[in-house]
Enzyme design. Structure first.
Site, PDB file in Angstrom:
ATOM      1  N   ARG A  80       0.848  -1.209   0.000  1.00 43.94           N
ATOM      2  CA  ARG A  80       0.000   0.000   0.000  1.00 43.94           C
ATOM      3  C   ARG A  80       0.879   1.254   0.000  1.00 43.94           C
ATOM      4  NH1 ARG A  80      -2.253   1.930   4.532  1.00 43.94           N
ATOM      5  NH2 ARG A  80      -2.448  -0.126   5.453  1.00 43.94           N
TER       6      ARG A  80
ATOM      7  N   ASP B 246      -4.646  20.499 -13.414  1.00 40.59           N
ATOM      8  CA  ASP B 246      -5.082  19.249 -14.036  1.00 40.59           C
ATOM      9  C   ASP B 246      -4.591  19.271 -15.481  1.00 40.59           C
ATOM     10  OD1 ASP B 246      -6.469  17.203 -15.349  1.00 40.59           O
ATOM     11  OD2 ASP B 246      -8.170  17.338 -13.980  1.00 40.59           O
TER      12      ASP B 246
END
Ligand code: PLP
Length: 352
Positions: A46, A168
């Site tokens: 993880r 973005d």
């Protein structure tokens, strides 16, 4: 081994490879492991995974920072918005991707964030909204209005005001625009789109050259667990290898498509910023747009963008799309089929 002097098109091919030694594979392998023998750098999957690392190395070199892969573009957006302090103002394009706006709205309702919507092409209005903000969120070109922001001016104003900037960069990709070079703090990607390029994977990424941002975003990913699978990371890296040639073809076709649409009497407006592979065009009504979308034979009626196959949709079919996007706006994602065939298909659909 890659060099800073290489062209981005080359780095996209050469970065993130195993060492050039006998018996090493050419490609990073898909590492299926949840845990690693203790005492090294990896420990638990993880936190880190070697397949992500190969992809992150490549995206990082392309954008000029260090990258972190996320489970989706929205997971990457969420990790960045989580860094906004409670009650912070976020300057955001009125026509940013509807998911980003939807998440900001959730934060607003919860009292966490105050979004300030701006028209990105009105640079004076954007600059005026910056002082006192906690974050400037930019998306350029915007989805689906395809407005282009003056990143250099906006970042300069934000720097002066001490406000961090996140961009973005999904539509441009690092081959066409590198916001970190303009001074942005963080870049966000939906790798689902052009980076992977084959409409077969959902993934996201953030990139930063600021150690503090990197540590916080890595911590956020580890604790929220919005991690990609190693197979997805492999697919995105494989897609990146061909990004430059896919872009070259699809952009050339997008330009030709935009010109052909401009000349069609049923089309009232064509939006194409001159780069990237998405063209938005307007017809007189929602009904007319629905007829066009239903009549295509080569293109596919589907959401998303950036795949090798041409797709299109009427954006206002989504109740969540901004109400200032015209009802008759069709967003077209141009693929890598032959330009003549794409154009012929669209023209017959408009005439149908
Ligand atoms: N940013 C932009 C500009 C997008 O177009 C999208 C998806 O359409 C996203 C972010 C979200 O990415 P994902 O669908 O991979 O979560």
């Amino acid at each position: 081994m890659t060099h800073a002097s290489q062209h981005p098109a080359t780095i996209a091919v050469t970065a993130g490879r195993p060492p050039a030694e006998s018996d090493q594979p050419l490609n990073a392998q898909i590492m299926l492991a949840s845990s690693f023998i203790a005492g090294g750098d990896l420990e638990y999957a993880r936190f880190q995974n070697p397949t992500w690392s190969a992809l992150e190395e490549t995206i990082g070199q392309l954008e000029g920072g260090r990258a972190l892969a996320f489970a989706s573009g929205m997971a990457a957006v969420a990790a960045v918005l989580d860094q906004v302090p409670h009650g912070g103002r976020v300057v955001v394009p009125r026509h940013a991707y509807q998911g980003s706006l939807g998440l900001l709205e959730q934060h607003r309702v919860a009292g966490r964030i105050e979004p300030v919507l701006v028209d990105v092409e009105d640079v004076d209005a954007v600059v005026a909204a910056i002082p006192g903000a906690a974050l400037v969120w930019m998306e350029t070109p915007t989805n689906p209005a395809l407005e282009v922001a003056d990143l250099a001016r906006i970042v300069a104003a934000a720097k002066e005001a001490g406000v961090p900037v996140a961009v973005d960069n999904t539509f441009a990709t690092p081959l066409l625009q590198r916001p970190l070079e303009d001074g942005a703090d963080v870049v966000v990607h939906s790798a689902t789109k052009l980076m992977s390029g084959h409409s077969d994977v959902i993934m996201g990424a953030v990139v930063t050259n600021d150690d503090d941002w990197f540590t916080r975003l890595h911590g956020n990913r580890s604790l929220h667990g919005a991690i990609p699978g190693p197979f997805e990371a492999f697919l995105v890296l494989r897609g990146l290898r061909t990004l430059d040639v896919r872009l070259e073809r699809a952009q050339a076709t997008a330009k030709a498509v935009a010109a052909a649409l401009e000349a069609h009497p049923a089309v009232s407006r064509v939006r194409y910023p001159g780069f990237s592979t998405v063209v938005s065009f307007e017809v007189e009504s929602a009904e007319r747009a629905d007829r066009v979308v239903a009549a295509v034979q080569l293109a596919r009626h589907a959401t998303s963008l950036g795949g090798v196959e041409t797709t299109l949709e009427r954006r206002r079919r989504w109740a969540s799309e901004s109400k200032s996007i015209p009802e008759g706006l069709i967003r077209l994602s141009v693929g890598i089929e032959h330009a003549d065939d794409v154009i012929a298909d669209l023209l017959q659909a408009l005439d149908a």
